[in-house]
Scaffold this active site. Structure first.
Site, short mmCIF file in Angstrom:
data_model
loop_
_atom_site.label_atom_id
_atom_site.label_comp_id
_atom_site.label_asym_id
_atom_site.label_seq_id
_atom_site.Cartn_x
_atom_site.Cartn_y
_atom_site.Cartn_z
N LYS A 166 -18.90 -47.50 -73.40
CA LYS A 166 -18.88 -48.97 -73.26
C LYS A 166 -18.60 -49.60 -74.64
O LYS A 166 -17.84 -49.04 -75.40
CB LYS A 166 -20.18 -49.45 -72.62
CG LYS A 166 -20.52 -48.65 -71.37
CD LYS A 166 -21.59 -49.23 -70.52
CE LYS A 166 -21.80 -48.34 -69.31
NZ LYS A 166 -22.72 -48.88 -68.34
N GLU A 203 -20.27 -45.07 -58.41
CA GLU A 203 -21.37 -45.61 -59.20
C GLU A 203 -22.02 -46.79 -58.48
O GLU A 203 -21.48 -47.91 -58.51
CB GLU A 203 -20.85 -46.09 -60.57
CG GLU A 203 -20.18 -45.02 -61.38
CD GLU A 203 -20.15 -45.39 -62.86
OE1 GLU A 203 -20.70 -44.63 -63.65
OE2 GLU A 203 -19.59 -46.44 -63.21
N HIS A 207 -14.22 -50.08 -63.54
CA HIS A 207 -15.67 -49.98 -63.74
C HIS A 207 -16.32 -51.28 -63.25
O HIS A 207 -15.73 -52.35 -63.38
CB HIS A 207 -15.98 -49.74 -65.23
CG HIS A 207 -17.42 -49.42 -65.45
ND1 HIS A 207 -18.38 -50.40 -65.52
CD2 HIS A 207 -18.08 -48.23 -65.57
CE1 HIS A 207 -19.57 -49.82 -65.68
NE2 HIS A 207 -19.41 -48.51 -65.71
N GLU A 248 -18.48 -53.13 -64.45
CA GLU A 248 -18.60 -54.18 -65.48
C GLU A 248 -17.28 -54.92 -65.65
O GLU A 248 -17.26 -56.12 -65.93
CB GLU A 248 -19.09 -53.56 -66.81
CG GLU A 248 -20.57 -53.19 -66.72
CD GLU A 248 -20.97 -51.99 -67.56
OE1 GLU A 248 -20.24 -51.62 -68.49
OE2 GLU A 248 -22.03 -51.40 -67.26
N ASN A 294 -19.25 -42.56 -70.98
CA ASN A 294 -18.66 -43.90 -71.03
C ASN A 294 -19.46 -44.66 -72.08
O ASN A 294 -20.56 -45.12 -71.81
CB ASN A 294 -18.78 -44.56 -69.65
CG ASN A 294 -18.37 -46.02 -69.67
OD1 ASN A 294 -17.76 -46.49 -70.65
ND2 ASN A 294 -18.69 -46.76 -68.62
N SER A 299 -27.35 -44.00 -64.37
CA SER A 299 -28.60 -43.47 -64.93
C SER A 299 -28.71 -41.94 -64.84
O SER A 299 -29.78 -41.40 -64.57
CB SER A 299 -29.80 -44.14 -64.27
OG SER A 299 -29.79 -45.53 -64.53
N GLY A 338 -27.28 -48.33 -65.75
CA GLY A 338 -28.04 -48.85 -66.89
C GLY A 338 -29.43 -49.34 -66.53
O GLY A 338 -30.09 -50.00 -67.32
P1 PGA Z 1 -25.50 -45.42 -67.23
O1 PGA Z 1 -23.99 -46.00 -67.06
O2 PGA Z 1 -25.39 -43.93 -67.28
O3 PGA Z 1 -25.99 -46.02 -68.51
O4 PGA Z 1 -26.27 -45.90 -66.03
C1 PGA Z 1 -23.08 -45.37 -66.22
C2 PGA Z 1 -21.76 -46.11 -66.22
O5 PGA Z 1 -21.76 -47.35 -66.31
O6 PGA Z 1 -20.69 -45.50 -66.13
#
Ligand code: PGA
Length: 252
Positions: A12, A168, A96, A98, A10, A214, A174
């Site tokens: 982003k 998630e 997601h 976000e 992903n 992560s 992140g």
């Molecule tokens: P990350 O993000 O691996 O940077 O923690 C995962 C995601 O948001 O899908």
């Protein structure tokens, strides 16, 4: 039932189209056959056409990070699921955290998008997961099940079988603070049980469930060893060619 592992990046809102092109040239021919492990890059809408072109005929699939629930119309700034499919995009990430947090997406909206994705030939990767507050208050089970009941409402059994769900925990995205594998497995098992409750055991066994938050080349094996974790949705560690390739190879 044996499910094919599925590793999805992903991106982003990262990388330029030029960087995306370089990534695709480097990675597309090096990923294993999708019959052993499926791999995909989900990228910003601006990057998709170039990525689809450069990965054509390869085993690396391309996904979008969001879409609208209508095919076309007066929806300024939105991306049509119909056009994504027409372009050769295979997956779309929906719901997601976000998008939920910064763009006010509700489960009702995510549900409309999930249905639209299937109707337009895309495979949705539907995200669910709890905040740190909810996790600490012992509400993870309640949050995950209530999100999924709404997100998946109205899908046919055939659609549900093709679905990908990404669990998630928001506190792990992140942050470098990944959920330990037993917590991740317990929640992914809960996702499967929820699908079983909504449909049946065959559907639950067919759905692919990813852990996200992560995930790195150093911890992916722990997750992949869990019975109900079929893959990972990866942000930060999917941005570099080498670490993305390592993540896929570690899964093989
Ligand atoms: P990350 O993000 O691996 O940077 O923690 C995962 C995601 O948001 O899908």
């Amino acid at each position: 039932m044996s499910r094919i592992p599925f590793i999805a990046g992903n991106w982003k809102m990262n990388l330029t189209v030029k960087e995306a092109r370089e990534f695709a040239k480097e990675v597309a021919t090096k990923v294993p056959a999708a019959s052993s492990v499926e791999s995909a890059i989900c990228a910003p809408a601006t990057h998709l056409e170039a990525l689809v072109e450069l990965t054509k005929g390869s085993e690396l699939a391309i996904g979008a990070e969001n879409c609208h629930f209508e095919k076309s119309g007066a929806f300024t700034g939105e991306t049509s699921p119909y056009v994504l499919n027409d372009l050769g995009v295979k997956y779309v990430i929906l719901g997601h955290s976000e998008r939920r947090e910064y763009f006010g997406e509700t489960d009702e909206l995510i549900n409309k998008k999930t249905i639209a994705a299937f109707e337009n030939g895309l495979v949705p990767i539907v995200c669910c997961g709890e905040t740190l507050e909810e996790y600490e208050a012992g509400k993870a089970v309640e949050v995950i099940t209530s999100q999924l009941r709404v997100d998946l409402a109205g899908l046919t059994k055939e659609q549900a079988e093709k679905l990908v769900v990404a669990y998630e925990p928001i506190w792990a995205i992140g942050t470098g603070k990944s959920a330990d594998s037993s917590t991740a497995e317990a929640c992914c098992q809960l996702v499967r049980e929820t699908v079983c409750g909504l449909y049946d055991e065959t559907t639950a066994q067919a759905v692919r469930i990813q852990y996200g938050g992560s995930v790195k080349p150093t911890n992916i094996k722990e997750y992949m060893a869990c019975e109900d974790i079929d893959g990972a949705l990866i942000g930060g560690a999917s941005l570099k060619e080498d670490s993305f390739k390592e993540l896929i190879m570690a899964t093989k």
